[in-house]
Design a protein around this motif. Structure first.
Motif, PDB file in Angstrom:
ATOM      1  N   ARG A   1       0.741  -1.236   0.004  1.00 17.83           N
ATOM      2  CA  ARG A   1       0.162  -0.152   0.232  1.00 17.83           C
ATOM      3  C   ARG A   1       0.974   1.136   0.149  1.00 17.83           C
ATOM      4  NH1 ARG A   1      -2.593  -1.250   3.911  1.00 17.83           N
ATOM      5  NH2 ARG A   1      -4.967  -1.961   2.999  1.00 17.83           N
ATOM      6  N   ALA A   2       1.871   1.155   0.718  1.00 17.95           N
ATOM      7  CA  ALA A   2       2.866   2.416   1.027  1.00 17.95           C
ATOM      8  C   ALA A   2       4.072   2.298  -0.412  1.00 17.95           C
ATOM      9  CB  ALA A   2       3.750   2.300   2.200  1.00 17.95           C
ATOM     10  N   GLY A   3       4.223   1.569  -1.216  1.00 24.56           N
ATOM     11  CA  GLY A   3       5.333   1.874  -1.689  1.00 24.56           C
ATOM     12  C   GLY A   3       4.901   2.866  -2.963  1.00 24.56           C
ATOM     13  N   PHE A   4       6.261   2.872  -3.266  1.00 24.15           N
ATOM     14  CA  PHE A   4       6.369   4.074  -3.543  1.00 24.15           C
ATOM     15  C   PHE A   4       7.345   4.522  -4.932  1.00 24.15           C
ATOM     16  CE2 PHE A   4       9.318   2.697  -1.071  1.00 24.15           C
ATOM     17  CZ  PHE A   4      10.504   3.515  -1.065  1.00 24.15           C
ATOM     18  N   ALA A   5       7.588   5.131  -5.992  1.00 23.09           N
ATOM     19  CA  ALA A   5       7.896   5.423  -7.777  1.00 23.09           C
ATOM     20  C   ALA A   5       9.215   5.596  -7.205  1.00 23.09           C
ATOM     21  CB  ALA A   5       7.425   6.522  -8.183  1.00 23.09           C
ATOM     22  N   LEU A   6      10.257   4.481  -7.682  1.00 20.75           N
ATOM     23  CA  LEU A   6      11.895   5.105  -7.641  1.00 20.75           C
ATOM     24  C   LEU A   6      12.673   4.445  -8.850  1.00 20.75           C
ATOM     25  CD1 LEU A   6      13.440   5.817  -5.499  1.00 20.75           C
ATOM     26  CD2 LEU A   6      13.472   3.636  -5.516  1.00 20.75           C
ATOM     27  N   GLY A   7      13.161   5.456  -9.957  1.00 17.08           N
ATOM     28  CA  GLY A   7      13.455   5.324 -10.613  1.00 17.08           C
ATOM     29  C   GLY A   7      12.881   5.367 -12.190  1.00 17.08           C
ATOM     30  N   GLY A   8      12.578   4.452 -13.750  1.00 15.74           N
ATOM     31  CA  GLY A   8      12.224   4.944 -14.230  1.00 15.74           C
ATOM     32  C   GLY A   8      10.804   3.604 -14.521  1.00 15.74           C
ATOM     33  N   GLY A   9      10.641   2.845 -13.143  1.00 15.69           N
ATOM     34  CA  GLY A   9      10.263   1.276 -13.936  1.00 15.69           C
ATOM     35  C   GLY A   9       8.983   0.978 -12.496  1.00 15.69           C
ATOM     36  N   ILE A  10       9.394   0.072 -12.324  1.00 15.45           N
ATOM     37  CA  ILE A  10       8.664  -0.355 -11.015  1.00 15.45           C
ATOM     38  C   ILE A  10       9.505  -0.063  -9.657  1.00 15.45           C
ATOM     39  CG2 ILE A  10       7.916  -2.187  -9.760  1.00 15.45           C
ATOM     40  CD1 ILE A  10       7.173  -3.807 -12.399  1.00 15.45           C
ATOM     41  N   GLY A  11       9.173   0.631  -8.614  1.00 16.49           N
ATOM     42  CA  GLY A  11       9.419   1.378  -7.865  1.00 16.49           C
ATOM     43  C   GLY A  11       9.357  -0.049  -6.535  1.00 16.49           C
ATOM     44  N   PRO A  12       9.393   0.436  -5.091  1.00 17.81           N
ATOM     45  CA  PRO A  12       9.766  -1.104  -4.014  1.00 17.81           C
ATOM     46  C   PRO A  12       8.629  -0.894  -3.293  1.00 17.81           C
ATOM     47  CG  PRO A  12      11.148   0.822  -3.450  1.00 17.81           C
ATOM     48  CD  PRO A  12      10.760   0.731  -4.914  1.00 17.81           C
ATOM     49  N   VAL A  13       8.278  -1.623  -2.402  1.00 13.98           N
ATOM     50  CA  VAL A  13       7.449  -1.292  -1.200  1.00 13.98           C
ATOM     51  C   VAL A  13       7.981  -1.081   0.030  1.00 13.98           C
ATOM     52  CG1 VAL A  13       6.458  -3.846  -1.686  1.00 13.98           C
ATOM     53  CG2 VAL A  13       8.111  -4.195  -0.500  1.00 13.98           C
ATOM     54  N   ASP A  14       7.094  -0.704   0.852  1.00 12.67           N
ATOM     55  CA  ASP A  14       8.195   0.492   1.984  1.00 12.67           C
ATOM     56  C   ASP A  14       8.124  -0.468   3.055  1.00 12.67           C
ATOM     57  OD1 ASP A  14       9.225   1.906   3.866  1.00 12.67           O
ATOM     58  OD2 ASP A  14       6.848   3.134   3.262  1.00 12.67           O
ATOM     59  N   HIS A  15       9.169  -0.844   2.947  1.00 11.00           N
ATOM     60  CA  HIS A  15       9.658  -1.190   4.657  1.00 11.00           C
ATOM     61  C   HIS A  15       9.362  -1.189   5.429  1.00 11.00           C
ATOM     62  CE1 HIS A  15      11.474  -3.561   1.070  1.00 11.00           C
ATOM     63  NE2 HIS A  15      11.344  -4.681   1.648  1.00 11.00           N
ATOM     64  N   GLY A  16       9.321   0.279   5.939  1.00 12.40           N
ATOM     65  CA  GLY A  16       8.850   1.395   6.626  1.00 12.40           C
ATOM     66  C   GLY A  16       7.974   1.838   7.173  1.00 12.40           C
ATOM     67  N   TRP A  17       6.967   1.671   6.556  1.00 13.75           N
ATOM     68  CA  TRP A  17       5.189   1.629   6.171  1.00 13.75           C
ATOM     69  C   TRP A  17       4.506   1.638   8.041  1.00 13.75           C
ATOM     70  CZ3 TRP A  17       1.169  -0.255   7.987  1.00 13.75           C
ATOM     71  CH2 TRP A  17       1.160  -1.940   8.292  1.00 13.75           C
ATOM     72  N   ARG A  18       5.733   1.312   8.867  1.00 10.46           N
ATOM     73  CA  ARG A  18       4.412   0.994  10.081  1.00 10.46           C
ATOM     74  C   ARG A  18       4.920   2.214  11.321  1.00 10.46           C
ATOM     75  NH1 ARG A  18       4.503  -5.235  11.755  1.00 10.46           N
ATOM     76  NH2 ARG A  18       1.607  -5.569  11.184  1.00 10.46           N
ATOM     77  N   ALA A  19       6.814   2.876  11.236  1.00  8.12           N
ATOM     78  CA  ALA A  19       7.308   3.217  11.111  1.00  8.12           C
ATOM     79  C   ALA A  19       6.703   4.646  10.939  1.00  8.12           C
ATOM     80  CB  ALA A  19       9.149   3.680  11.460  1.00  8.12           C
ATOM     81  N   ARG A  20       6.555   5.081   9.754  1.00 10.08           N
ATOM     82  CA  ARG A  20       5.870   6.252   9.020  1.00 10.08           C
ATOM     83  C   ARG A  20       4.964   6.669   9.281  1.00 10.08           C
ATOM     84  NH1 ARG A  20      10.624   5.980   6.083  1.00 10.08           N
ATOM     85  NH2 ARG A  20      10.073   4.086   4.884  1.00 10.08           N
ATOM     86  N   THR A  21       4.199   5.658   9.250  1.00 13.23           N
ATOM     87  CA  THR A  21       2.657   5.361   9.547  1.00 13.23           C
ATOM     88  C   THR A  21       2.239   5.829  10.965  1.00 13.23           C
ATOM     89  OG1 THR A  21       1.528   3.470   9.777  1.00 13.23           O
ATOM     90  CG2 THR A  21       1.493   4.712   7.587  1.00 13.23           C
ATOM     91  N   ALA A  22       3.299   5.540  11.679  1.00 16.22           N
ATOM     92  CA  ALA A  22       2.912   6.227  13.359  1.00 16.22           C
ATOM     93  C   ALA A  22       3.142   7.458  13.854  1.00 16.22           C
ATOM     94  CB  ALA A  22       3.980   4.599  14.498  1.00 16.22           C
ATOM     95  N   ARG A  23       4.105   8.192  13.832  1.00 14.92           N
ATOM     96  CA  ARG A  23       4.305   9.268  13.184  1.00 14.92           C
ATOM     97  C   ARG A  23       2.817  10.248  13.650  1.00 14.92           C
ATOM     98  NH1 ARG A  23       9.432   9.625   9.474  1.00 14.92           N
ATOM     99  NH2 ARG A  23      11.059   8.167  10.303  1.00 14.92           N
TER     100      ARG A  23
END
Length: 269
Positions: free
Chosen positions: A247-269
């Motif tokens: 759900r939190a995956g983000f665009a990176l470069g010109g193709g398929i971006g990664p999932v966000d491994h740190g999503w829990r830490a970011r949503t907890a802020r």
């Protein structure tokens, strides 16, 4: 005088490097950190890789893989091991031998192709995966492309997932997760040991940035096992973590971006 800090559960990944940071060793270690464990690594291959695909791959010698493994296990110890890219029959045989003598739970992600369709496992290594690696697995986590490689079964629906699970279990793992993310509709996975059956469902998210999902799921399962969870609990928690990361995956470069491994830490802020 303060008490020493408690030692977190120790999880070892045996896999290849992704220079773009979305999959492989990098994804494994990020997942292990996010889930409160101490991640350690045995590097099996180096890839030149980015959001567009794999531009090159170089396998490490079996002696180098064995030396890394022994260094970690003999001194630090492990409470779970996860395997990823093992590009040749020689590496598969080496790692399977090491795992069989370790006694920790093992999660085998039988990586065959990258998210972009690049081959990461030699065809002649498939028999070693079937006869050497899968028999030492506590949990195997093939996607539908890997199921087809290993069994010849083409899965198009949930009934096909049951057939695929039976075929994979016949190779010897205690449990298998058939990942149905390539099917249309909701994101459904089947966890079974041949007796129990657990269907794990999540809504399909409208996000193309899913690089690293397979590595992340297998690592998250290994973290749960290292914490002492039973297999169904470890897999359910891993599915929840990966769904949030997609759900939190983000665009990176010109193709398929990664999932966000740190999503829990970011949503907890």
């Amino acid at each position: 005088m303060s008490a020493p800090a408690p030692i977190p559960p120790r999880v070892l990944t045996v896999a290849g490097s992704d220079s773009g940071g979305g999959a492989g060793i990098q994804a494994d270690l990020k997942t292990m950190l996010a889930l409160g464990t101490h991640g350690m690594s045995v590097l099996t291959a180096v890839t030149a890789q980015n959001s567009l695909g794999v531009q090159g791959a170089w396998e490490l010698p079996a002696d180098a893989v064995r030396a890394q493994y022994r260094s970690v296990v003999d001194d630090i110890g492990v409470q779970a091991v996860k395997t990823g890219m093992l590009s040749s029959a020689g590496l598969v045989d080496t790692v399977a031998e090491l795992l069989a003598a370790t006694g920790a739970p093992v999660v085998v992600d039988p990586v065959g192709v990258s998210k972009h369709g690049d081959a990461l496992l030699a065809a002649e290594a498939l028999d070693s995966v079937r006869t050497k690696l899968l028999p030492v697995a506590t949990v195997a986590t093939p996607n539908l492309d890997e199921v087809a490689q290993l069994t010849g079964v083409t899965v198009t629906d949930e009934t096909g997932m049951r057939r695929a699970a039976a075929k994979i279990l016949a190779f010897g793992p205690r449990w298998v997760v058939i990942k149905g993310g390539h099917l249309p509709g909701e994101a459904v996975d089947l966890l079974t040991d041949g007796d129990e059956e657990h269907w794990l469902r999540a809504p399909r998210l409208d996000n193309r940035h899913t690089h690293g999902t397979g590595c992340t799921l297998a690592s998250a399962i290994a973290c749960g096992l290292a914490r002492g969870h039973d297999v169904p609990t470890a897999v359910r928690n891993a599915k929840e973590y990966v769904t949030g990361a997609i759900r939190a995956g983000f665009a990176l470069g010109g193709g398929i971006g990664p999932v966000d491994h740190g999503w829990r830490a970011r949503t907890a802020r």
